[in-house]
Design an enzyme around this catalytic site. Sequence first.
Site, PDB file in Angstrom:
ATOM      1  CG  HIS A 432      47.405  93.491 115.703  1.00  0.00           C
ATOM      2  ND1 HIS A 432      48.714  93.670 116.097  1.00  0.00           N
ATOM      3  CD2 HIS A 432      47.228  94.292 114.619  1.00  0.00           C
ATOM      4  CE1 HIS A 432      49.306  94.556 115.300  1.00  0.00           C
ATOM      5  NE2 HIS A 432      48.429  94.941 114.394  1.00  0.00           N
ATOM      6  CB  CYS A 451      46.271  96.751 111.942  1.00  0.00           C
ATOM      7  SG  CYS A 451      45.704  95.712 110.576  1.00  0.00           S
TER       8      CYS A 451
END
Length: 540
Positions: A432, A451
Amino acid sequence: MTIAAMFQTRARRAVLPALAALMIAAAPQPSQAGVTAFKQAVAEGASREDGLAAHYRATGFEPIWTAQTPLGLARRQALMQAITEAPAHGLPASRYDADGLLARMKAARTPRDLGLVEIELSRVFLRLAHDLHTGMLTPSRVVEDIVREIPLRSDEELLTSFAASDGPPAGFFRGLTPKSGEYGRLIREKQRLERLLDAGGWGPTVPAASLAPGQSGAAVVALRNRLMRMGYLERTASATYDIAMQQAVQAFQAAHGLVADGTAGASTMTEINRPISDRLPMIHVAMERERWLNKPRGKRHVLVNLADFTARIMDDDRLTFETRAVIGKDTAGQRSPEFSDVMEYMEINPVWHVPRSITVKEYLPQMQRNRGAASHLKLFNSRGQEVSRANVNFNAYTARTFPFALKQPPSDRNALGLVKFMFPNKYNIYLHDTPSKDLFNRNVRAFSHGCIRLQQPFDFAYELLAPQQADAKGYFDRILNSGRQTRVDLEEEVPVHIIYRTATVPAKGPVQYRPDIYGRDARIWEALQQAGVSLPAIQG
């Protein structure tokens, strides 16, 4: 001749007489009693292992290795040859006990002896075949954050495939190893380093804590000589830290993940002075890791190297796009795991659904101290309804009993940035954007909860959308400018491989080395040593 080459030559010379002896000892048995004794021995020997037993039962206990035919001989020769070549793959020949096999083959005199030899050859075959195909180690047993699904083949499948193969038996062993260009390059680099080690390594270490352009003297000469031995500097007699040496240091720094300023500071000097015996284990570990990923990666795929802090889009194994990445912190529960999955879609203007662990460990204590803390997050009950903070007594709850979820609406300040790339998985890991752009300027970029954050997420999105949108940038930007959360499916799903490689060998350019940020490779190397892997005795 290298030590490994000498060993292989001696082993090859030893194989043929032993095989000839086996052919004499294993002359075809004319009696039914002999055949029965052979099959009974095979059945007994295989009974403790399901895969072995299943294969031999299915074939009526027919021999794979001890058949007195040209094919039987070729199979034995191929197995023994594969054992002699195992060290080239970083596998210890002692693990397959070639001498013990040869002794048992020489000593076989009765049908029962041959049956037991048959099973032992199959056992060794299975061990070697598994090691060549998917590695010696079970990764999750060594490092719990390596949650990769290994493409294991069953014992029965390997035996049956080998027995049914109509090609040269030696070709079957070659077909087990990874077909990636990287694996072949790692083998060649291992051999190159072993030759250098045998010849004295990279020479004397540099006797200086740091050196800078313009300096001269004995330490600079030592630096010059070491850079030449490493291949970063053309042969020169200069005793001054000149422009050529500065460029060589820059190339070395770039290949080792250091700031490429051309000055041999403390961190650069530490890496320059590392011996070959520090680098060879990294190559061994990389080869084992490559075997764990021994499956097609996808014509187009995303490759995230955690140790290198990069995310790449690869097409036909060629680099199409690359961006810097931020990975998980080196803290228990936040280190980014290693696995493969398939990217299905991207979300533009995403909503951040705060993970439960972050909600109760980080934000709940803040809101207990100050009801207005983390005001950028919205509170939702179990029915998905937004709840006013004014109606909640946060101190009435514990981390276990807190009944609410936190979400952050789309915005420039959203923790996910303005786009995320989804390959749904049970680890809740994805790629992301991020509003924290300054972190990408750091050399070591381990700051997330697990992440993968991308420095250039929009360009990454354009590249992924290009096969399905004539104007990928315009399409993406129109959705982005709407400010609405929008899911965009990929017409062709893209495999994602999250790997951890401290040593990689590009098709062009020098070998790339990176720090073992999570300490995973050190644990893998220790496990490989326990399995019998070792380095040549000479240190350099």
